[in-house]
Motif scaffolding. Sequence first.
Motif, PDB file in Angstrom:
ATOM      1  N   GLN A   5       0.832  -1.204   0.000  1.00 33.17           N
ATOM      2  CA  GLN A   5       0.000   0.000   0.000  1.00 33.17           C
ATOM      3  C   GLN A   5       0.866   1.254   0.000  1.00 33.17           C
ATOM      4  OE1 GLN A   5      -3.495   0.008  -0.284  1.00 33.17           O
ATOM      5  NE2 GLN A   5      -2.958   2.109  -0.787  1.00 33.17           N
ATOM      6  N   ALA A   6       1.960   1.209   0.742  1.00 27.92           N
ATOM      7  CA  ALA A   6       2.888   2.347   0.774  1.00 27.92           C
ATOM      8  C   ALA A   6       3.471   2.595  -0.619  1.00 27.92           C
ATOM      9  CB  ALA A   6       4.012   2.084   1.773  1.00 27.92           C
ATOM     10  N   ALA A   7       3.851   1.517  -1.295  1.00 33.64           N
ATOM     11  CA  ALA A   7       4.414   1.632  -2.649  1.00 33.64           C
ATOM     12  C   ALA A   7       3.390   2.209  -3.624  1.00 33.64           C
ATOM     13  CB  ALA A   7       4.902   0.265  -3.127  1.00 33.64           C
ATOM     14  N   ALA A   8       2.134   1.783  -3.474  1.00 37.05           N
ATOM     15  CA  ALA A   8       1.061   2.284  -4.348  1.00 37.05           C
ATOM     16  C   ALA A   8       0.836   3.780  -4.106  1.00 37.05           C
ATOM     17  CB  ALA A   8      -0.224   1.508  -4.098  1.00 37.05           C
ATOM     18  N   ASN A   9       0.817   4.185  -2.840  1.00 34.72           N
ATOM     19  CA  ASN A   9       0.646   5.606  -2.509  1.00 34.72           C
ATOM     20  C   ASN A   9       1.816   6.440  -3.028  1.00 34.72           C
ATOM     21  OD1 ASN A   9      -1.881   5.665  -1.143  1.00 34.72           O
ATOM     22  ND2 ASN A   9      -0.946   4.805   0.683  1.00 34.72           N
ATOM     23  N   TYR A  10       3.012   5.892  -2.897  1.00 35.75           N
ATOM     24  CA  TYR A  10       4.203   6.589  -3.389  1.00 35.75           C
ATOM     25  C   TYR A  10       4.132   6.784  -4.901  1.00 35.75           C
ATOM     26  CZ  TYR A  10       9.059   7.170  -4.907  1.00 35.75           C
ATOM     27  OH  TYR A  10      10.209   7.613  -5.507  1.00 35.75           O
ATOM     28  N   SER A  11       3.747   5.725  -5.606  1.00 34.20           N
ATOM     29  CA  SER A  11       3.657   5.793  -7.065  1.00 34.20           C
ATOM     30  C   SER A  11       2.640   6.842  -7.511  1.00 34.20           C
ATOM     31  CB  SER A  11       3.275   4.415  -7.614  1.00 34.20           C
ATOM     32  OG  SER A  11       3.177   4.451  -9.023  1.00 34.20           O
ATOM     33  N   THR A  12       1.476   6.846  -6.863  1.00 32.75           N
ATOM     34  CA  THR A  12       0.434   7.830  -7.191  1.00 32.75           C
ATOM     35  C   THR A  12       0.921   9.248  -6.886  1.00 32.75           C
ATOM     36  OG1 THR A  12      -1.309   6.226  -6.694  1.00 32.75           O
ATOM     37  CG2 THR A  12      -1.951   8.551  -6.742  1.00 32.75           C
ATOM     38  N   GLY A  13       1.532   9.405  -5.711  1.00 23.40           N
ATOM     39  CA  GLY A  13       2.040  10.718  -5.312  1.00 23.40           C
ATOM     40  C   GLY A  13       3.112  11.234  -6.256  1.00 23.40           C
ATOM     41  N   LYS A  14       4.004  10.352  -6.669  1.00 21.72           N
ATOM     42  CA  LYS A  14       5.081  10.747  -7.582  1.00 21.72           C
ATOM     43  C   LYS A  14       4.524  11.159  -8.942  1.00 21.72           C
ATOM     44  CE  LYS A  14       9.690   9.320  -9.012  1.00 21.72           C
ATOM     45  NZ  LYS A  14      10.698   8.249  -9.039  1.00 21.72           N
ATOM     46  N   ASP A  15       3.527  10.420  -9.412  1.00 19.22           N
ATOM     47  CA  ASP A  15       2.882  10.762 -10.690  1.00 19.22           C
ATOM     48  C   ASP A  15       2.223  12.136 -10.617  1.00 19.22           C
ATOM     49  OD1 ASP A  15       3.681   8.408 -11.844  1.00 19.22           O
ATOM     50  OD2 ASP A  15       1.759   7.381 -11.589  1.00 19.22           O
ATOM     51  N   LEU A  16       1.523  12.396  -9.516  1.00 23.04           N
ATOM     52  CA  LEU A  16       0.863  13.695  -9.339  1.00 23.04           C
ATOM     53  C   LEU A  16       1.890  14.826  -9.269  1.00 23.04           C
ATOM     54  CD1 LEU A  16      -1.863  12.665  -6.728  1.00 23.04           C
ATOM     55  CD2 LEU A  16      -2.319  13.559  -9.025  1.00 23.04           C
ATOM     56  N   ALA A  17       2.992  14.571  -8.579  1.00 27.83           N
ATOM     57  CA  ALA A  17       4.052  15.585  -8.467  1.00 27.83           C
ATOM     58  C   ALA A  17       4.651  15.895  -9.834  1.00 27.83           C
ATOM     59  CB  ALA A  17       5.132  15.104  -7.504  1.00 27.83           C
ATOM     60  N   GLN A  63       3.193  15.940 -12.517  1.00 24.43           N
ATOM     61  CA  GLN A  63       2.223  16.758 -13.248  1.00 24.43           C
ATOM     62  C   GLN A  63       2.085  18.149 -12.631  1.00 24.43           C
ATOM     63  OE1 GLN A  63      -1.566  14.548 -13.632  1.00 24.43           O
ATOM     64  NE2 GLN A  63      -0.382  12.677 -13.368  1.00 24.43           N
ATOM     65  N   GLY A  64       2.871  18.413 -11.597  1.00 25.25           N
ATOM     66  CA  GLY A  64       2.817  19.707 -10.929  1.00 25.25           C
ATOM     67  C   GLY A  64       1.695  19.818  -9.913  1.00 25.25           C
ATOM     68  N   LYS A  65       1.039  18.700  -9.613  1.00 21.78           N
ATOM     69  CA  LYS A  65      -0.067  18.707  -8.642  1.00 21.78           C
ATOM     70  C   LYS A  65       0.477  18.360  -7.254  1.00 21.78           C
ATOM     71  CE  LYS A  65      -3.362  17.250 -12.215  1.00 21.78           C
ATOM     72  NZ  LYS A  65      -4.293  16.175 -12.670  1.00 21.78           N
ATOM     73  N   ALA A 117       9.458  15.558   0.750  1.00 22.55           N
ATOM     74  CA  ALA A 117      10.164  16.813   1.039  1.00 22.55           C
ATOM     75  C   ALA A 117      10.076  17.770  -0.151  1.00 22.55           C
ATOM     76  CB  ALA A 117      11.622  16.525   1.380  1.00 22.55           C
ATOM     77  N   VAL A 118      10.313  17.244  -1.334  1.00 22.86           N
ATOM     78  CA  VAL A 118      10.273  18.072  -2.550  1.00 22.86           C
ATOM     79  C   VAL A 118       8.857  18.601  -2.796  1.00 22.86           C
ATOM     80  CG1 VAL A 118      10.563  18.054  -5.064  1.00 22.86           C
ATOM     81  CG2 VAL A 118      12.254  16.920  -3.609  1.00 22.86           C
ATOM     82  N   ALA A 119       7.864  17.742  -2.593  1.00 23.27           N
ATOM     83  CA  ALA A 119       6.469  18.159  -2.778  1.00 23.27           C
ATOM     84  C   ALA A 119       6.091  19.253  -1.777  1.00 23.27           C
ATOM     85  CB  ALA A 119       5.527  16.966  -2.646  1.00 23.27           C
ATOM     86  N   LYS A 120       6.511  19.085  -0.519  1.00 26.14           N
ATOM     87  CA  LYS A 120       6.229  20.091   0.511  1.00 26.14           C
ATOM     88  C   LYS A 120       6.904  21.419   0.143  1.00 26.14           C
ATOM     89  CE  LYS A 120       3.859  17.845   3.754  1.00 26.14           C
ATOM     90  NZ  LYS A 120       2.513  18.273   4.192  1.00 26.14           N
ATOM     91  N   TYR A 121       8.122  21.345  -0.354  1.00 25.24           N
ATOM     92  CA  TYR A 121       8.837  22.557  -0.784  1.00 25.24           C
ATOM     93  C   TYR A 121       8.069  23.273  -1.888  1.00 25.24           C
ATOM     94  CZ  TYR A 121      12.185  25.397  -3.380  1.00 25.24           C
ATOM     95  OH  TYR A 121      12.805  26.429  -4.062  1.00 25.24           O
ATOM     96  N   ASN A 122       7.574  22.511  -2.839  1.00 24.08           N
ATOM     97  CA  ASN A 122       6.867  23.098  -3.978  1.00 24.08           C
ATOM     98  C   ASN A 122       5.489  23.648  -3.624  1.00 24.08           C
ATOM     99  OD1 ASN A 122       8.503  22.938  -6.536  1.00 24.08           O
ATOM    100  ND2 ASN A 122       8.706  20.834  -5.839  1.00 24.08           N
ATOM    101  N   THR A 123       4.964  23.249  -2.463  1.00 28.47           N
ATOM    102  CA  THR A 123       3.709  23.858  -1.991  1.00 28.47           C
ATOM    103  C   THR A 123       4.019  25.034  -1.056  1.00 28.47           C
ATOM    104  OG1 THR A 123       3.527  22.347  -0.097  1.00 28.47           O
ATOM    105  CG2 THR A 123       2.426  21.670  -2.129  1.00 28.47           C
TER     106      THR A 123
END
Length: 198
Positions: free
Chosen positions: A40-52, A54-56, A82-88
Amino acid sequence: TIKKLPPISWIIISLIILTIIGSFIFKKAPKYFSDKKIEQAAANYSTGKDLASQGKYQEATSYLQKAVNSDSDNSSYIKELAVAKYNTKDYQAAIDMYNELIKINDKDAFAYNGIANCYRDWAKVTADKQKEYQNNAVTNYNNAINANKNYTISYNNLALLYQDMGDKKQAISILQDGVKANPDSQELKNSLKIMQGK
């Protein structure tokens, strides 16, 4: 003739059998649930990385946080969050994540550089703490360089920060150090020429 066992004996035998079966199941259960948690962690990571990608970033942080919560020692998950938090522009949360990376590896130049970027950008929007945050950025860019002399982006970032702070002489000195440590880096050579006005 075969003697029949008294009822109490059958109860005892049944309990022994159930105990054996139960212990087998409970031994297997933790691994099963652990594997499911990791999946489940891997699935969440994959989804999160894909969204990132796309700039989301705001949406991405939700999935990446779940991944980190499920597997808190996974540096890839922490790095992406960390990178996603920085970009928000959630700089404190990003710094916290970069610090988690440093706990895992205190020679992580990427993490120090990330912290420095947070403080550099935070200084631009926080007038009352501008100098403090700029100094924190300088410290962490230097930490990144000390952790890895070949992490060229930190030389560039530090030089640009010094330039913004009005210290062009120090900016040139940093780039000269970078070129000395990385003589094959055309990027640093070009940055030095531009900074020197050549």
